[in-house]
Design a protein around this motif. Structure first.
Motif, PDB file in Angstrom:
ATOM      1  N   GLN A  98      -4.173  -1.614   9.463  1.00 54.07           N
ATOM      2  CA  GLN A  98      -3.508  -2.066   8.251  1.00 54.07           C
ATOM      3  C   GLN A  98      -3.098  -3.536   8.392  1.00 54.07           C
ATOM      4  O   GLN A  98      -2.521  -3.939   9.402  1.00 54.07           O
ATOM      5  N   TYR A 125      -9.275  -5.689   2.422  1.00 55.42           N
ATOM      6  CA  TYR A 125      -8.753  -6.330   1.209  1.00 55.42           C
ATOM      7  C   TYR A 125      -7.994  -7.630   1.502  1.00 55.42           C
ATOM      8  O   TYR A 125      -8.237  -8.648   0.838  1.00 55.42           O
ATOM      9  N   SER A 160       0.835  -1.188   0.000  1.00 54.64           N
ATOM     10  CA  SER A 160       0.000   0.000   0.000  1.00 54.64           C
ATOM     11  C   SER A 160       0.875   1.245   0.000  1.00 54.64           C
ATOM     12  O   SER A 160       1.897   1.299   0.688  1.00 54.64           O
ATOM     13  N   SER A 177      -1.493  -4.215   3.181  1.00 57.75           N
ATOM     14  CA  SER A 177      -2.616  -3.364   2.790  1.00 57.75           C
ATOM     15  C   SER A 177      -2.777  -2.191   3.748  1.00 57.75           C
ATOM     16  O   SER A 177      -2.280  -2.212   4.885  1.00 57.75           O
ATOM     17  N   SER A 234      -4.507  -0.051  -2.233  1.00 56.16           N
ATOM     18  CA  SER A 234      -4.851  -1.389  -1.746  1.00 56.16           C
ATOM     19  C   SER A 234      -5.871  -2.083  -2.642  1.00 56.16           C
ATOM     20  O   SER A 234      -5.769  -3.289  -2.905  1.00 56.16           O
ATOM     21  N   THR A 244      -5.167  -5.476  -4.821  1.00 59.97           N
ATOM     22  CA  THR A 244      -6.027  -6.646  -4.589  1.00 59.97           C
ATOM     23  C   THR A 244      -6.586  -7.177  -5.902  1.00 59.97           C
ATOM     24  O   THR A 244      -6.593  -8.402  -6.134  1.00 59.97           O
TER      25      THR A 244
END
Length: 248
Positions: free
Chosen positions: A210, A78, A25, A73, A55, A59
């Motif tokens: 996260q 995700y 990310s 992420s 993110s 994905t």
């Protein structure tokens, strides 16, 4: 003959190490150089190839077969979806909590709080795309909870990721919602808290937890397991804290 080939392969691995393909990310990219440096002290033969993006887009790439080994992420949604679809080998873990800030290259009166954005002097506001970037989603949640979203909606300029939103903030708009972690990068250290930036009131948005997961492609790489363990280690937590994250 087969034993000889196997020996040569194992020798090459030991000499040159494995390569970790890390889907990252954008907000974490500012801390990643330090993370990599400290990890390499423990595993000098391992190479880390970093692919940075939002993110949501990362994905989508993973779901379509992108050859990534591990995914860090900007939220838990995700990586959890990747686990449920069988693309990840275990449930995601929270490695850090991110925070929102707003930044302006010009000095602003941040004592006004988020209502500053309603000022006539603020004509364009950079926000990451809430559909693909968790920091964008948190930004919209903060604006909505502050009851000013409708008033400033026409001012919003969308970035595809936290990194692109930061670029817009530096070059195109009057102010931007950014990951607080980016303020600890060398190029932004000249900006002063209370003059160029301020934290967004954390009560206005859901904590940005996260998540990290090992993907199926990386399940048989020892280096991936080692990197995953390092990300969750006390050493890494200290690095994340140095870049403005909270850790559990």
């Amino acid at each position: 003959m087969i034993q000889k080939i196997l020996f040569i392969f194992l020798l090459q691995v030991s000499l040159f190490g494995e390569t970790i393909n890390l889907a990252l990310s954008a907000n974490v990219s500012y801390a990643m150089d330090t993370i990599k440096k400290e990890f390499k002290k423990l595993h000098p033969n391992v190479k880390i190839r970093v692919i940075v993006g939002s993110s949501g887009k990362l994905t989508a790439q993973i779901e379509n077969g992108a050859p990534y080994d591990i995914f860090m992420s900007a939220n838990m949604k995700y990586p959890q979806a990747l686990y449920e679809s069988g693309k990840a080998i275990a449930k995601p873990f929270v490695y850090a909590q991110g925070s929102l800030a707003y930044l302006s290259v010009k000095k602003r009166d941040f004592s006004q709080g988020i209502s500053l954005l309603q000022s006539d002097a603020i004509r364009k506001i950079a926000v990451a795309n809430p559909r693909t970037a968790p920091y964008g989603k948190a930004s919209f949640e903060a604006l909505s909870n502050a009851n000013i979203l409708e008033k400033i909606q026409s001012k919003i300029v969308y970035g595809e990721s936290a990194a692109q939103t930061l670029s817009y903030t530096m070059k195109v708009v009057d102010i931007g919602f950014i990951a607080k972690s980016s303020l600890y990068s060398p190029k932004l250290k000249r900006f002063k808290k209370g003059k160029n930036w301020a934290e967004v009131d954390s009560s206005l948005y859901t904590p940005i937890e996260q998540g990290v997961v090992i993907l199926q492609r990386g399940s048989e790489k020892k280096s991936v397991e080692n990197f995953y363990d390092f990300i969750l280690s006390e050493k890494a937590k200290k690095i994340f804290q140095d870049f403005g994250y909270k850790t559990l």
